[in-house]
Structures are given as structure tokens and as C-alpha cells.
Design an enzyme around this catalytic site. Structure first.
Site, PDB file in Angstrom:
ATOM      1  N   CYS A 158      32.988  39.118  34.084  1.00  0.00           N
ATOM      2  CA  CYS A 158      32.636  40.236  34.993  1.00  0.00           C
ATOM      3  C   CYS A 158      32.362  40.541  35.897  1.00  0.00           C
ATOM      4  O   CYS A 158      31.762  39.369  37.121  1.00  0.00           O
ATOM      5  CB  CYS A 158      31.657  40.516  33.766  1.00  0.00           C
ATOM      6  SG  CYS A 158      31.817  41.078  32.090  1.00  0.00           S
ATOM      7  N   GLU A 175      39.594  38.333  35.761  1.00  0.00           N
ATOM      8  CA  GLU A 175      40.237  37.337  34.573  1.00  0.00           C
ATOM      9  C   GLU A 175      41.606  35.995  34.818  1.00  0.00           C
ATOM     10  O   GLU A 175      41.296  35.704  36.263  1.00  0.00           O
ATOM     11  CB  GLU A 175      40.871  38.543  34.140  1.00  0.00           C
ATOM     12  CG  GLU A 175      40.187  39.911  33.832  1.00  0.00           C
ATOM     13  CD  GLU A 175      41.014  41.102  32.679  1.00  0.00           C
ATOM     14  OE1 GLU A 175      42.454  40.753  33.374  1.00  0.00           O
ATOM     15  OE2 GLU A 175      40.118  41.746  33.204  1.00  0.00           O
ATOM     16  N   ASN A 205      35.847  41.771  38.929  1.00  0.00           N
ATOM     17  CA  ASN A 205      36.447  40.995  37.515  1.00  0.00           C
ATOM     18  C   ASN A 205      37.090  40.342  37.832  1.00  0.00           C
ATOM     19  O   ASN A 205      37.445  40.253  38.651  1.00  0.00           O
ATOM     20  CB  ASN A 205      36.060  41.304  35.912  1.00  0.00           C
ATOM     21  CG  ASN A 205      36.994  42.912  36.175  1.00  0.00           C
ATOM     22  OD1 ASN A 205      37.521  43.680  37.358  1.00  0.00           O
ATOM     23  ND2 ASN A 205      37.859  43.831  34.966  1.00  0.00           N
ATOM     24  N   CYS A 254      26.045  39.624  30.835  1.00  0.00           N
ATOM     25  CA  CYS A 254      25.931  40.554  32.002  1.00  0.00           C
ATOM     26  C   CYS A 254      24.257  40.741  32.015  1.00  0.00           C
ATOM     27  O   CYS A 254      23.131  40.733  32.896  1.00  0.00           O
ATOM     28  CB  CYS A 254      26.833  41.591  32.610  1.00  0.00           C
ATOM     29  SG  CYS A 254      28.127  40.692  32.557  1.00  0.00           S
ATOM     30  N   GLU A 314      30.067  41.893  37.082  1.00  0.00           N
ATOM     31  CA  GLU A 314      28.273  41.859  37.739  1.00  0.00           C
ATOM     32  C   GLU A 314      27.629  40.469  38.122  1.00  0.00           C
ATOM     33  O   GLU A 314      27.020  40.046  38.671  1.00  0.00           O
ATOM     34  CB  GLU A 314      27.694  42.150  36.622  1.00  0.00           C
ATOM     35  CG  GLU A 314      27.209  44.411  35.878  1.00  0.00           C
ATOM     36  CD  GLU A 314      29.013  43.755  35.061  1.00  0.00           C
ATOM     37  OE1 GLU A 314      29.806  43.277  35.260  1.00  0.00           O
ATOM     38  OE2 GLU A 314      28.987  45.051  34.533  1.00  0.00           O
ATOM     39  N   CYS A 363      27.820  43.885  29.727  1.00  0.00           N
ATOM     40  CA  CYS A 363      28.479  43.704  28.913  1.00  0.00           C
ATOM     41  C   CYS A 363      27.058  43.138  27.855  1.00  0.00           C
ATOM     42  O   CYS A 363      26.430  42.627  29.196  1.00  0.00           O
ATOM     43  CB  CYS A 363      29.456  42.702  29.035  1.00  0.00           C
ATOM     44  SG  CYS A 363      29.244  40.901  29.178  1.00  0.00           S
TER      45      CYS A 363
HETATM   46  N1  THU Z   1      34.134  43.878  32.522  1.00  0.00           N
HETATM   47  C1  THU Z   1      32.779  43.485  33.474  1.00  0.00           C
HETATM   48  O1  THU Z   1      33.671  43.439  34.688  1.00  0.00           O
HETATM   49  N2  THU Z   1      32.118  44.721  33.463  1.00  0.00           N
HETATM   50  C2  THU Z   1      31.680  44.776  31.988  1.00  0.00           C
HETATM   51  O2  THU Z   1      30.259  45.292  32.471  1.00  0.00           O
HETATM   52  C3  THU Z   1      32.211  44.851  31.404  1.00  0.00           C
HETATM   53  C4  THU Z   1      33.744  44.227  31.430  1.00  0.00           C
HETATM   54  C5  THU Z   1      35.989  42.860  32.985  1.00  0.00           C
HETATM   55  C6  THU Z   1      35.737  42.055  32.168  1.00  0.00           C
HETATM   56  C7  THU Z   1      37.260  42.217  30.987  1.00  0.00           C
HETATM   57  O3  THU Z   1      38.105  41.646  32.507  1.00  0.00           O
HETATM   58  C8  THU Z   1      37.498  43.131  31.776  1.00  0.00           C
HETATM   59  O4  THU Z   1      36.241  43.757  32.109  1.00  0.00           O
HETATM   60  C9  THU Z   1      37.491  44.265  30.050  1.00  0.00           C
HETATM   61  O5  THU Z   1      36.996  43.800  29.459  1.00  0.00           O
END
Ligand code: THU
Length: 162
Positions: A73, A64, A62, A115, A75, A112
Site C-alpha cells: 500500500c 502492486e 501503491n 496500514c 501508506e 487498510c
Molecule cells: N491500497 C493502498 O495503497 N492503500 C490503502 O489504504 C488501501 C488499498 C492499495 C492496495 C492495492 O494496490 C490497491 O490499493 C487496491 O486494493
């Protein structure tokens, strides 16, 4: 009116040692990728690793952003890289795992909604189900054989052609 049951299921494993070698090494790649995540806002680091049909492994984590919705994310970082750089090579499997500086991630991370939709797109692109292997930092592992199990009643490309 009738109630229609959906036939979705997942496989549950108690530990990584129970996995097939291929699933296990893919999860180990995802675990390595967690350490490279850029997650200063949530402190929740996610790693994803894809196995392609030609044996290539692609990982992502991820990323941010101070403007929260501009982040991405793990994925989708891996999936978009894969389709951008290996557009003709089908995706066989994806492993995802997560770790937090704040909480104990002791249940499998489950992707999520966005994804899941992107996974559905690539299953459709390559006409091939993607094996999805999910793990927390500790605890059980869930495996599903195809996105349909995580995203029932998918909006499919053929809906646009009716
Ligand atoms: N996140 C992912 O990378 N993958 C997921 O399946 C769920 C959430 C990340 C997004 C964000 O950077 C952090 O997790 C918190 O939501």
C-alpha cells in the site's frame, strides 16, 4: 456486563479549499504521488504524503505485484521509507488520496488494517500522534487526530512488557 462506548471521531470538510495550508499542500503532494502509482492489477492508484517534524515531505504510492500479496500500500511505502531514512525524525501528518480508472472514488480512502497498525507503531516509536488526512478523487475530506480514532483498542508495545 456493561456496554462501553468508544470516543472516536473525525473532522469532515467539504472541499480542499477548507483545509489549513499545511494540510492542503500535503494533500497536493499525495495527489501528485497518485500519478506515479504502479497499480496495473487493480487500476486503483493511491498516493500518500508524510510531513516530518523537520519539514521534510515524503511521498509513496501503491506498488502492486502479479503475486498479489507481494504488493504494498501507498501508506506503508511512505512510512517505511521514512523510518528507514529519517529514523529519528517524528512523523507529524499523513495525507492519503486515491483515483481509479474504473470507478469514481468520491468518498475518502480509509487505510487498510495493516496500514493502521503500522501507523500505530510509528506513533508509539516517536511518542507522537499522527494527523491523518483522507480524501477520494473527489468529495469530502476526513481528518483524524491520531490513529486511535481509526484503530480503537490498539495492541500497544507495552502489552508485551506486562
Ligand atoms: N491500497 C493502498 O495503497 N492503500 C490503502 O489504504 C488501501 C488499498 C492499495 C492496495 C492495492 O494496490 C490497491 O490499493 C487496491 O486494493
Amino acid at each position: 456486563m456493561r456496554k462501553v462506548l468508544l470516543n472516536n471521531y473525525y473532522y469532515e470538510y467539504d472541499s480542499i479549499e477548507e483545509l489549513d495550508q499545511s494540510d492542503r499542500s500535503l494533500m497536493e503532494e499525495a495527489t501528485k504521488s497518485v500519478e506515479k502509482a504502479y497499480s496495473p492489477y487493480s487500476n486503483y492508484s493511491v498516493g500518500a504524503a508524510l510531513l516530518l517534524k523537520n519539514g521534510t515531505i515524503i511521498s509513496g504510492n501503491n506498488q502492486e505485484n502479479v503475486a498479489y500479496p507481494s504488493g504494498m500500500c501507498a501508506e506503508r511505502v511512505a512510512l517505511f521509507y521514512s523510518s528507514a531514512n529519517y529514523p529519528d525524525i517524528p512523523i507529524v501528518a499523513v495525507a492519503v488520496t486515491a483515483k481509479s480508472k474504473i470507478i469514481n472514488v468520491d468518498t475518502p480512502i480509509t487505510p487498510c488494517g495493516s496500514c493502521r497498525q503500522v501507523l500505530a507503531e510509528y506513533e508509539n516509536k516517536y511518542n507522537k500522534k499522527i494527523r491523518i488526512i483522507l480524501k477520494g478523487n473527489t468529495g469530502k475530506i476526513f481528518i483524524v487526530e491520531g490513529i486511535e480514532h481509526l484503530l480503537p483498542l490498539i495492541f500497544k508495545a507495552n502489552e508485551l512488557k506486562k
